[in-house]
Scaffold this active site. Structure first.
Site, short mmCIF file in Angstrom:
data_model
loop_
_atom_site.label_atom_id
_atom_site.label_comp_id
_atom_site.label_asym_id
_atom_site.label_seq_id
_atom_site.Cartn_x
_atom_site.Cartn_y
_atom_site.Cartn_z
NE ARG A 154 47.90 14.42 26.56
CZ ARG A 154 47.02 13.46 26.86
NH1 ARG A 154 47.21 12.69 27.91
NH2 ARG A 154 45.96 13.25 26.11
CG HIS A 211 41.80 16.29 24.65
ND1 HIS A 211 42.72 15.92 23.69
CD2 HIS A 211 41.74 15.25 25.54
CE1 HIS A 211 43.17 14.71 23.98
NE2 HIS A 211 42.60 14.29 25.09
CD GLN A 240 38.95 11.72 23.72
OE1 GLN A 240 40.03 11.26 24.08
NE2 GLN A 240 37.95 10.95 23.32
CG ASP A 281 37.38 14.77 31.37
OD1 ASP A 281 37.92 13.67 31.62
OD2 ASP A 281 38.04 15.77 31.03
CB CYS A 290 37.87 11.66 26.86
SG CYS A 290 38.10 12.38 28.50
NE ARG A 317 42.22 10.84 20.96
CZ ARG A 317 42.99 11.14 22.01
NH1 ARG A 317 42.63 10.75 23.21
NH2 ARG A 317 44.09 11.87 21.86
N1 CP Z 1 41.64 10.66 26.51
C1 CP Z 1 42.98 10.78 26.52
O1 CP Z 1 43.55 11.79 26.04
O2 CP Z 1 43.65 9.70 27.00
P1 CP Z 1 45.17 9.67 27.43
O3 CP Z 1 45.36 10.67 28.55
O4 CP Z 1 45.43 8.26 27.87
O5 CP Z 1 46.01 10.05 26.23
#
Ligand code: CP
Length: 308
Positions: free
Chosen positions: A102, A129, A132, A223, A263, A291
């Site tokens: 990430r 992403h 997700q 989002d 998300c 997820r």
């Molecule tokens: N939706 C998502 O990626 O959550 P986090 O940032 O908690 O990993």
């Protein structure tokens, strides 16, 4: 598939195959059927941004698959002190069986994959992403028993979630309508993809009118207005995004029984009201749960190659 860097790289068949495997793994987990497909394998998880869902679901998922996950914070790795990603990729490839990362820039994820020799999974960049959205597609398909022909409306920032939803939904035959404020449109590469799909008959709309995007939608996504790394713009964004909210009034123009997805984490009172989030909490937390199952399917697909 060798990596999961962005959904633009995946075929419809790749996506559907991951969703099918995710459904199977979810069933096996619920019925305590062992599925230790990655026994003896290790996943490195590089985090340059915070996470709850991604970190915990990858770590728990890897354990359930019989493998091991290592949390590698930017603060602890030499990458945080300037070691190039090209070198990090080659070193980690000699220890591990897969890397989840990430980070901010998509090009870092692409460089890891280019220089490394093990599968790389994008755990979120500013561009995309994909993990997700695989979980999102899984959740929508569970709810409606299909994806083809459903209308997905997205309300908010044309950032990583919008980019990946456009690609994932169009590739699986959904109609896509996106409403963003002016100046917050999705990435040009994604819009070029959408236009090419439109030319082949797909239904795609980019608008600044939330009612047009939500009108007759089967499922509505949103989002946060300011993503990680954009905290300094939060005050300006609150002004720019006023009205780009999923609320009771907006849901009234969707199809009856509309599904709502987020998300998470959510900023109640900004992109979604507390009332709507709580009314659709079962759908939203199922999405969070998925997820786990979708990422396990990604890891098995990419990291279990010797059994093929
Ligand atoms: N939706 C998502 O990626 O959550 P986090 O940032 O908690 O990993």
């Amino acid at each position: 598939m060798k990596n999961l860097l962005k959904l633009l790289d995946c075929s419809k068949e790749d996506i559907v195959s991951i969703l099918d495997l995710a459904d199977q793994l979810k069933y096996e987990k619920k019925h305590n059927i062992p599925h230790r497909h990655l026994e003896g394998r290790s996943l490195g998880m590089i985090f340059q941004k915070s996470s709850t869902r991604t970190r915990v679901s990858f770590e728990a998922g890897m354990y359930q698959l019989g493998g091991q996950a290592m949390f590698l914070s930017n603060r602890d790795l030499q990458i945080g002190r300037g070691e190039p990603v090209q070198d990090t990729a080659r070193v980690l490839s000699r220890y591990l069986d897969g890397i989840m990362i990430r980070t901010f820039e998509q090009k870092e994820v692409e460089a890891l994959a280019e220089y490394g020799s093990i599968p790389v999974i994008n755990g979120m960049t500013d561009f995309s992403h994909p993990c997700q959205v695989l979980a999102d597609l899984m959740t929508v398909r569970e709810h409606f028993a299909q994806l083809e022909g459903l209308k997905m409306g997205f309300i908010g920032d044309g950032f990583n979630m919008a980019n990946s939803l456009i690609v994932g939904c169009l590739k699986t035959g959904m109609e896509v309508s996106i409403a963003t404020p002016e100046g917050y449109e999705p990435h040009p590469d994604v819009l070029a993809f959408a236009e090419a799909e439109q030319a082949k008959g797909a239904k795609f709309l980019l608008t600044h009118d939330v009612h047009k995007a939500a009108g007759n939608a089967d499922v509505l996504f949103t989002d946060v207005w300011a993503s990680m790394g954009q905290e300094g713009q939060a005050a300006q964004r609150r002004i720019d995004f006023a009205g780009f909210q999923i609320n009771r009034e907006l849901l009234a123009c969707c199809k009856e029984g509309v599904m709502v997805q987020h998300c998470m984490p959510a900023h109640r009172g900004e992109e979604i009201t507390d009332e709507v989030l709580e009314a659709h909490a079962d759908e939203i937390f199922e999405e969070s749960e998925n997820r786990l199952h979708a990422q396990k399917a990604v890891m098995v697909t990419l990291m279990n190659r010797t059994e093929e």
